[in-house]
Every structure is written in C-alpha cells, then in structure tokens.
Design a protein around this motif. Structure first.
Motif, short mmCIF file in Angstrom:
data_model
loop_
_atom_site.label_atom_id
_atom_site.label_comp_id
_atom_site.label_asym_id
_atom_site.label_seq_id
_atom_site.Cartn_x
_atom_site.Cartn_y
_atom_site.Cartn_z
N ASP A 291 0.73 -1.12 -0.23
CA ASP A 291 0.03 0.01 -0.01
C ASP A 291 0.91 1.23 -0.01
O ASP A 291 0.37 2.49 -0.22
N GLU A 292 2.03 0.98 0.26
CA GLU A 292 2.83 2.30 0.50
C GLU A 292 3.71 2.73 -0.75
O GLU A 292 4.41 3.98 -0.82
N VAL A 293 4.00 1.70 -1.54
CA VAL A 293 4.71 1.61 -2.85
C VAL A 293 3.56 2.38 -3.95
O VAL A 293 2.57 1.55 -4.36
N LYS A 294 3.80 3.57 -4.17
CA LYS A 294 2.53 4.20 -5.07
C LYS A 294 3.32 4.77 -6.36
O LYS A 294 2.43 4.79 -7.50
N THR A 295 4.60 4.90 -6.57
CA THR A 295 4.91 5.43 -7.75
C THR A 295 4.88 4.38 -8.86
O THR A 295 5.10 3.09 -8.49
N ARG A 296 4.56 4.56 -10.12
CA ARG A 296 4.30 3.82 -11.15
C ARG A 296 5.49 2.40 -11.34
O ARG A 296 5.22 1.40 -11.38
N ARG A 297 6.59 3.34 -11.45
CA ARG A 297 7.93 2.20 -11.55
C ARG A 297 8.10 1.28 -10.49
O ARG A 297 8.35 -0.03 -10.76
N ALA A 298 8.10 1.89 -9.06
CA ALA A 298 8.39 1.09 -8.09
C ALA A 298 7.23 0.00 -7.88
O ALA A 298 7.61 -0.82 -7.64
#
Ligand SMILES: [Zn+2]
Length: 175
Positions: A30-37
């Motif tokens: 839920d914390e990883v939001k940037t598209r690439r990550a």
C-alpha cells in the motif's frame, strides 16, 4: 536473506538482481505508489522473487517494546513495526541473518537494538537506474519522462512509455 522496506522500492532497488531470499510485509504494497516502483514490486511478487509474509503478534509486541526503549516508537508507523517484526521472526524461527533494506533511520535504530542487520538502499549494491522515454505512437512526438498525463496533447493519442536506457549501479558499502 533480505527484508525489504517500501523505501527500498521507492529508492530504486530491484529484487530481480539480488541473489537472496527476499521478503516483505503486505502493508508495504500500500505504501509503494509510484508507477515504476509499483511495477517492480508487483513483478517481484508474481515471479516469486519476493515473498509476502506477516509476522505474528508476539514479534510485533517485542518490536514495540524495544522501539519504546530507544524512543523511536512514535517515529514508526504500523508498516515499519511489521517489517521489523518480520525480520525478527525470520531471524529467530529460521536461525538466519536477515538484512533489512531501508533508508528509514528509526527502523535502522530499532534493528540495531534487535541485533538485526540493515543497509541503506544506496549501499545495497543492487540498484538500477532506468531512463524512460515517453512518446506518442501516432504523431511520434516525444515528451519528458516525468510528464504526468498519458494522452498526447497534440493528437489525443495514448502515450507509450519505453526504456531509453538502463544501467545497473553498484556501490560498495564503505563504512
Ligand atoms: Zn500524438
């Protein structure tokens, strides 16, 4: 064995290049939001390279107690505590040395207290830098890689993203 914090994905860590068993907790998703990550995380989980595991409450309680002792409890959110608890669980139940990959100082501090190793993302030795190119497949115009929209303002076509170049960055731990 590596235990991966959200900051490791956001910081550009790519588990595909790491020759370790790798774990994270469900809350990190839920914390990883940037598209690439997010893409890197999803692929890592689907391919089985990163396993998602929740620690039992007993480990969560130990982490909370130690974090209270070091004065770091207020700096840690529920995800941070779960991550530390998972590292503790793996260390105790499997008798292995996990390393937490995180740039968060409070996590590092409590990890030290729990005798769990940690490394900042930049020193993990496995970091990949990707330069994206954003272009319109219809009118062939190019846009900056950080352009936020996905529709070509010139012709209304849907923009595509492709890798312009990719570079593996290896840094030595020097402390
Ligand atoms: Zn266009």
């Amino acid at each position: 064995m590596l235990v991966l914090d959200a900051s490791s994905f956001i910081g550009g860590f790519n588990p595909q290049f790491a020759d370790f068993e790798q774990y994270t907790v469900p809350e990190v998703l839920d914390e990883v939001k940037t598209r690439r990550a997010k893409f890197v995380l999803d692929v890592s989980i689907l391919s089985g390279k990163v396993k998602v595991l929740s620690p039992e409450d007993e480990y969560v309680e130990i982490v909370k107690r130690e974090a209270r002792n070091t004065g770091d409890l207020w700096k840690l959110d529920a995800t941070d505590i779960k991550l530390l608890a998972l590292a503790l669980k793996l260390k105790r139940e499997r008798n292995v040395e996990p390393i937490i990959v995180s740039d968060d100082y409070a996590i590092q501090n409590v990890a030290r207290r729990l005798s769990v190793d940690f490394t900042p993302v930049a020193y993990s030795g496995i970091k990949e830098e990707i330069q994206w190119r954003l272009y319109c497949p219809f009118c062939k115009r190019q846009y900056p890689s950080d352009y936020s929209g996905n529709i070509c303002p010139e012709c209304g076509g849907e923009l595509k993203r492709k890798v312009a170049w990719k570079k593996r960055i290896n840094k030595q731990k020097d402390d």
